[in-house]
Design a protein around this motif. Structure first.
Motif, PDB file in Angstrom:
ATOM      1  N   ALA A  40      55.216 142.104  54.920  1.00 21.04           N
ATOM      2  CA  ALA A  40      55.486 142.753  53.635  1.00 21.04           C
ATOM      3  C   ALA A  40      55.223 144.254  53.707  1.00 21.04           C
ATOM      4  O   ALA A  40      56.045 145.061  53.248  1.00 21.04           O
ATOM      5  N   SER A  41      54.098 144.646  54.285  1.00 23.64           N
ATOM      6  CA  SER A  41      53.750 146.075  54.320  1.00 23.64           C
ATOM      7  C   SER A  41      54.722 146.867  55.180  1.00 23.64           C
ATOM      8  O   SER A  41      55.096 148.000  54.828  1.00 23.64           O
ATOM      9  N   THR A  42      55.162 146.286  56.285  1.00 26.27           N
ATOM     10  CA  THR A  42      56.128 146.977  57.154  1.00 26.27           C
ATOM     11  C   THR A  42      57.443 147.196  56.426  1.00 26.27           C
ATOM     12  O   THR A  42      58.022 148.295  56.466  1.00 26.27           O
ATOM     13  N   GLU A  61      49.997 126.309  58.360  1.00 27.90           N
ATOM     14  CA  GLU A  61      50.262 127.526  59.133  1.00 27.90           C
ATOM     15  C   GLU A  61      51.184 128.463  58.363  1.00 27.90           C
ATOM     16  O   GLU A  61      50.987 129.684  58.332  1.00 27.90           O
ATOM     17  N   CYS A  62      52.198 127.890  57.728  1.00 27.26           N
ATOM     18  CA  CYS A  62      53.136 128.680  56.930  1.00 27.26           C
ATOM     19  C   CYS A  62      52.425 129.372  55.756  1.00 27.26           C
ATOM     20  O   CYS A  62      52.559 130.577  55.556  1.00 27.26           O
ATOM     21  N   LEU A  63      51.664 128.590  54.991  1.00 24.97           N
ATOM     22  CA  LEU A  63      50.981 129.130  53.815  1.00 24.97           C
ATOM     23  C   LEU A  63      49.951 130.189  54.195  1.00 24.97           C
ATOM     24  O   LEU A  63      49.818 131.217  53.520  1.00 24.97           O
ATOM     25  N   ASN A  64      49.223 129.952  55.268  1.00 21.88           N
ATOM     26  CA  ASN A  64      48.229 130.933  55.716  1.00 21.88           C
ATOM     27  C   ASN A  64      48.869 132.263  56.069  1.00 21.88           C
ATOM     28  O   ASN A  64      48.312 133.329  55.823  1.00 21.88           O
ATOM     29  N   SER A  65      50.083 132.207  56.650  1.00 24.75           N
ATOM     30  CA  SER A  65      50.766 133.452  57.018  1.00 24.75           C
ATOM     31  C   SER A  65      51.175 134.243  55.783  1.00 24.75           C
ATOM     32  O   SER A  65      51.208 135.475  55.809  1.00 24.75           O
ATOM     33  N   ALA A  66      51.486 133.538  54.692  1.00 22.79           N
ATOM     34  CA  ALA A  66      51.846 134.219  53.443  1.00 22.79           C
ATOM     35  C   ALA A  66      50.604 134.768  52.742  1.00 22.79           C
ATOM     36  O   ALA A  66      50.589 135.903  52.244  1.00 22.79           O
ATOM     37  N   ILE A  67      49.551 133.977  52.726  1.00 22.58           N
ATOM     38  CA  ILE A  67      48.307 134.372  52.055  1.00 22.58           C
ATOM     39  C   ILE A  67      47.627 135.535  52.773  1.00 22.58           C
ATOM     40  O   ILE A  67      46.988 136.382  52.143  1.00 22.58           O
ATOM     41  N   GLN A 123      48.844 138.145  54.196  1.00 19.41           N
ATOM     42  CA  GLN A 123      49.562 139.421  54.233  1.00 19.41           C
ATOM     43  C   GLN A 123      48.615 140.593  53.939  1.00 19.41           C
ATOM     44  O   GLN A 123      47.782 140.514  53.041  1.00 19.41           O
ATOM     45  N   ASP A 124      48.760 141.682  54.706  1.00 23.85           N
ATOM     46  CA  ASP A 124      47.865 142.820  54.495  1.00 23.85           C
ATOM     47  C   ASP A 124      48.301 143.706  53.326  1.00 23.85           C
ATOM     48  O   ASP A 124      47.624 144.694  53.003  1.00 23.85           O
ATOM     49  N   HIS A 125      49.406 143.363  52.687  1.00 26.64           N
ATOM     50  CA  HIS A 125      49.793 144.017  51.437  1.00 26.64           C
ATOM     51  C   HIS A 125      49.062 143.312  50.292  1.00 26.64           C
ATOM     52  O   HIS A 125      49.009 142.083  50.242  1.00 26.64           O
TER      53      HIS A 125
END
Length: 336
Positions: free
Chosen positions: A101-103, A21-27, A29-31
């Motif tokens: 990241a984008s925010t 779950e953690c890794l998926n949230s990093a991967i 990212q819409d940036h």
């Protein structure tokens, strides 16, 4: 704008249940320019296998394995590897929102700032809300959407009693703040790292945004919820000793006053934790160390009144006995 690279540093130790779950949230990212650095800190469960599986599918993911040395060393290893323009820390049992990241990058550009602070969403996993209530975090509403010098942000946060020390709630420019590292093999390392991040450079600017971008899991047997031991006491004392090295502690400024107050809180926590570990006792050695460190925080007479029970907890017993005696006397009961 995707040329701006964000390095997400993830220390990993025995979190097979939460890691995907953690890794998926990093991967996810819409940036478009994200570097994911996962440091396997000597895991003995399936964490490394999960990391290698993700790495095989994603070119922007770096995995390094080191012998188990704790959170600070794992994060520092990630900092040495990072090539991004910005640094973001993510604990491996937590996860971030897709637009984190984008925010933050939008605010970096809009406010020409050096650090962006955002809010957490705290949730409980296997821990009752009563047990986890002390981990509930509130955003600093008085500072939302405000950009100000980091010294002022720290001072206001302390005065509002809303100072958030978690390094995971701050994204910062590496080229301006990249020399600050985590104190190795020390608990409560964020108290030291984040405070240094905000105070060591006079020209640092912080922007505080209201967005809840970080999802923090409160679970059993994490560093924060595990049973207190002597290492927790030593963590508070080391943080206090290291922060006392900052020149600001000797200044009469509002920031110097706020910093000394924060150090006093660290020392009070050390005293309280020691008594929890050692059945309400306070050893001569720890008492002496507390007196020396408290004396360096420029305490006022008013502050000394608040500090005294942490150095001499016996005073609390006497005060409680006197209160009980007064209550009994006023109600016509026996003395005890």
């Amino acid at each position: 704008m995707n040329s701006e690279k964000v390095s997400i540093i993830i220390p990993v130790y025995n979190v097979e249940k939460y890691l995907a779950e953690c890794l998926n949230s990093a991967i996810s990212q819409d940036h478009g320019n994200i570097e994911i650095i996962a440091i396997n800190d000597g895991s003995t469960d399936a964490s490394l296998s999960i990391l290698e599986e993700f790495q095989a599918k994603h070119d922007n993911m770096i995995v390094r394995s080191i012998r188990n040395q704790g959170l600070s060393v794992a994060r520092n290893t990630g900092l040495e590897i990072a090539t991004g323009d910005y640094i973001l820390f993510l604990d491996s049992d937590d996860f971030i929102e897709k637009h984190t990241a984008s925010t933050c990058l939008k605010h970096f550009r809009q406010h020409q700032t050096d650090i962006v602070f955002f809010s957490p969403n705290v949730f409980f996993d296997g821990v009752s809300e009563d047990v986890g209530r002390k981990f509930k975090s509130e955003s600093i509403t008085d500072l939302q959407n405000e950009s100000c010098p980091a010294h002022l942000f720290f001072t206001k946060s302390i005065n509002l009693k809303k100072y958030q020390v978690s390094a995971c709630l701050y994204i910062y420019k590496k080229n301006k703040l990249g020399n600050i590292k985590f104190h190795p093999k020390t608990l409560y390392e964020d108290c030291l790292f984040t405070t240094r991040l905000l105070l060591e450079n006079n020209n640092v600017k912080v922007t505080c945004i209201p967005d809840k971008l970080y999802n923090r899991r409160v679970r059993p047997e994490s560093i924060m919820t595990q049973k207190k031991q002597e290492k927790h006491v030593l963590g508070y004392l080391i943080v206090a000793e290291e922060l006392l090295k900052l020149k600001l502690t000797k200044e009469k400024s509002e920031t110097g006053k706020a910093l000394n107050h924060f150090i006093q809180v660290m020392l009070s926590n050390a005293s309280t934790t020691y008594r929890i570990v050692y059945n309400h006792k306070l050893s001569h050695h720890i008492r002496k160390r507390l007196i020396i460190l408290y004396s360096k925080t420029r305490p006022t007479l008013r502050t000394l009144k608040n500090i005294a029970p942490y150095i001499f907890p016996e005073l609390l017993e006497i005060i409680n006995l006197l209160k009980a005696f007064t209550v009994n006397k006023s109600t016509g009961g026996s003395k005890f």
